[in-house]
Design an enzyme around this catalytic site. Sequence first.
Site, PDB file in Angstrom:
ATOM      1  N   ASP A 204       0.817  -1.724  -0.189  1.00  0.00           N
ATOM      2  CA  ASP A 204      -0.027   0.188   0.354  1.00  0.00           C
ATOM      3  C   ASP A 204       0.700   1.109  -0.319  1.00  0.00           C
ATOM      4  O   ASP A 204       2.503   1.221   0.108  1.00  0.00           O
ATOM      5  CB  ASP A 204      -1.055   0.578   0.861  1.00  0.00           C
ATOM      6  CG  ASP A 204       0.219   0.838   2.565  1.00  0.00           C
ATOM      7  OD1 ASP A 204       0.388   0.425   2.561  1.00  0.00           O
ATOM      8  OD2 ASP A 204      -0.701   0.286   3.741  1.00  0.00           O
ATOM      9  N   ASP A 206       1.245   4.778   2.382  1.00  0.00           N
ATOM     10  CA  ASP A 206       1.205   5.374   3.845  1.00  0.00           C
ATOM     11  C   ASP A 206       1.447   7.081   3.599  1.00  0.00           C
ATOM     12  O   ASP A 206       2.303   7.321   2.957  1.00  0.00           O
ATOM     13  CB  ASP A 206       1.543   4.465   5.222  1.00  0.00           C
ATOM     14  CG  ASP A 206       1.233   2.819   4.315  1.00  0.00           C
ATOM     15  OD1 ASP A 206       0.587   2.733   4.931  1.00  0.00           O
ATOM     16  OD2 ASP A 206       2.300   3.189   4.705  1.00  0.00           O
ATOM     17  N   ASP A 308      -3.512   4.493   2.570  1.00  0.00           N
ATOM     18  CA  ASP A 308      -3.517   5.143   4.220  1.00  0.00           C
ATOM     19  C   ASP A 308      -3.705   6.537   4.269  1.00  0.00           C
ATOM     20  O   ASP A 308      -2.180   6.582   4.233  1.00  0.00           O
ATOM     21  CB  ASP A 308      -3.145   3.688   4.848  1.00  0.00           C
ATOM     22  CG  ASP A 308      -3.278   2.790   5.074  1.00  0.00           C
ATOM     23  OD1 ASP A 308      -4.572   2.535   4.678  1.00  0.00           O
ATOM     24  OD2 ASP A 308      -2.526   1.798   5.494  1.00  0.00           O
TER      25      ASP A 308
HETATM   26  P1  8DG Z   1       4.263  -2.626   3.685  1.00  0.00           P
HETATM   27  O1  8DG Z   1       3.507  -1.453   3.587  1.00  0.00           O
HETATM   28  O2  8DG Z   1       4.765  -2.428   1.748  1.00  0.00           O
HETATM   29  O3  8DG Z   1       3.897  -3.907   3.271  1.00  0.00           O
HETATM   30  O4  8DG Z   1       5.300  -2.577   4.214  1.00  0.00           O
HETATM   31  P2  8DG Z   1       4.385  -1.205   5.281  1.00  0.00           P
HETATM   32  O5  8DG Z   1       4.639   0.314   4.734  1.00  0.00           O
HETATM   33  O6  8DG Z   1       5.674  -1.466   6.053  1.00  0.00           O
HETATM   34  O7  8DG Z   1       3.549  -1.669   6.246  1.00  0.00           O
HETATM   35  P3  8DG Z   1       2.335  -1.377   6.820  1.00  0.00           P
HETATM   36  O8  8DG Z   1       0.991  -2.041   7.121  1.00  0.00           O
HETATM   37  O9  8DG Z   1       1.765  -0.386   5.615  1.00  0.00           O
HETATM   38  O10 8DG Z   1       2.331   0.576   8.265  1.00  0.00           O
HETATM   39  C1  8DG Z   1       3.452   0.964   8.087  1.00  0.00           C
HETATM   40  C2  8DG Z   1       3.586   1.669   9.425  1.00  0.00           C
HETATM   41  O11 8DG Z   1       2.170   1.785  10.141  1.00  0.00           O
HETATM   42  C3  8DG Z   1       3.946   0.361  10.627  1.00  0.00           C
HETATM   43  O12 8DG Z   1       4.581   0.242  10.657  1.00  0.00           O
HETATM   44  C4  8DG Z   1       2.392   0.164  11.574  1.00  0.00           C
HETATM   45  C5  8DG Z   1       1.834   1.494  11.531  1.00  0.00           C
HETATM   46  N1  8DG Z   1       0.395   1.490  11.662  1.00  0.00           N
HETATM   47  C6  8DG Z   1      -0.047   2.659  12.709  1.00  0.00           C
HETATM   48  N2  8DG Z   1      -1.644   2.111  12.845  1.00  0.00           N
HETATM   49  C7  8DG Z   1      -1.482   1.536  12.036  1.00  0.00           C
HETATM   50  C8  8DG Z   1      -2.661   0.369  12.015  1.00  0.00           C
HETATM   51  O13 8DG Z   1      -4.283   0.813  12.258  1.00  0.00           O
HETATM   52  N3  8DG Z   1      -3.024   0.299  10.714  1.00  0.00           N
HETATM   53  C9  8DG Z   1      -1.571  -0.551  10.106  1.00  0.00           C
HETATM   54  N4  8DG Z   1      -2.203  -1.356   9.099  1.00  0.00           N
HETATM   55  N5  8DG Z   1      -0.719   0.015  10.510  1.00  0.00           N
HETATM   56  C10 8DG Z   1      -0.108   0.722  11.622  1.00  0.00           C
HETATM   57  O14 8DG Z   1       0.305   3.124  13.629  1.00  0.00           O
HETATM   58 MN    MN Z   2       2.368   0.195   4.011  1.00  0.00          MN
HETATM   59 MN    MN Z   3      -0.577   1.226   5.432  1.00  0.00          MN
END
Ligand code: 8DG
Ligand code: MN
Ligand code: MN
Length: 384
Positions: A204, A206, A308
């Site tokens: 995703d 962020d 996100d």
């Molecule tokens: P990716 O998307 O490439 O798979 O890896 P990522 O960017 O490291 O993972 P992510 O699932 O998008 O999460 C990014 C950061 O956001 C992770 O360190 C955790 C943080 N985070 C929060 N709250 C929440 C929440 O409610 N949901 C999710 N998914 N992540 C959260 O601080």
């Molecule tokens: Mn992510």
């Molecule tokens: Mn995310």
Amino acid sequence: LQVRSEVVAFSVPSYACQRRIALDHHNTVLADALSLLAENAELSDEDGRGVAFRRAAAVLKALPRQVTSMAQLKGLPCLGGHSLRVIKDVLDNGASDEVESTKRSERYKALKVLTGIFGVGAKTAARWISEGIHTLQQLQASGHTLNRAQQAGLEHYDDLNQPVTKAEADAIGEIVEKAVVSVLPGAQVTLTGGFRRGKLAGHDVDFLITHPEEGREEGLMPKVVSWLVKQGFLLYQKTTRNSYLESKDGPAQPPSNIDRFERCFSIFKLEKQATKQAEMPEDSCSFGTGGLCRRPAGHKPWRAVRVDLVVSPVSQFAFALLGWTGSKLFERELRRWAGYEKAMSLSSHALYDNNQGRYLRAASEEEIFAHLGLEYIPPSERNA
Ligand code: 8DG
Ligand code: MN
Ligand code: MN
């Protein structure tokens, strides 16, 4: 100091947040094996086992050279009996039986397929599997009622399971930036998550949004979302209000791990032109196929991407940035360090010092590391 044997054991600090872990490291085969077992544990709703394997993988990622013998691992933290057996299997036989049989197992494959649907977690997937549902076709035939997120997840399944590239993340960043400054001039957008750590692909994208004047960010998310909806950029969105202020009433309570920012889980509709033209010219599909166009069914000029969005007051920005940059294990280890080693509570909102009985302010990530008594680790080395 004297080296007493020919094999020099590696040395690594106990907490992942004390180590510099770049994306590239020397033990990808071993770390991948342990990560797969971690993933399988998480998908099976066994988070404790998942964390143990993630911690073991993060130790191997931090080593300065490739592991060639078990003796080199003597004295390293976080390597339990199970992880050591897996490592030995890989060193002796080139692969781990447990990892290979997990990959082949019907249960693992079904969990991957079903949790690949946005909005479906390990518990829901397990329930469906217990009813004999292992594939998307079986799920659709089952007549289960899906919630709005799951319906969108199913509809955009192939797109959402295709990794997002950095170029796509940047293209979405420009759109988000435009939306944010249109509804609140001076507001700032920061790319967080894996892309901030230097990853070239992610599941995703962020973003963290703030405004340099405290309070101006209040109520920003609904405005940004309605701008995006009006312009046709959103295929799905679920916005959640900020609930941090409400819960802060009364005596100072240590912040919880779950953050309460105003946020939006969304699915963007991204036009392909911007990023794909160079890779895939209009007539490329007929090249070498005898003039037969082999474009996949349902070819469309856009793709769905999970995005996100989080809004933070500027006073909490450094904590939110640190919390949303990840990796997930790095975050978990930071909180564990804070609690066990410093008697502090760290969240994406604040840092509370239990001994002093007060919150510690910080305007940058560097200041938070300093409060925690940790050497500063830049985002590109938080890939635990
Ligand atoms: P990716 O998307 O490439 O798979 O890896 P990522 O960017 O490291 O993972 P992510 O699932 O998008 O999460 C990014 C950061 O956001 C992770 O360190 C955790 C943080 N985070 C929060 N709250 C929440 C929440 O409610 N949901 C999710 N998914 N992540 C959260 O601080
Ligand atoms: Mn992510
Ligand atoms: Mn995310």
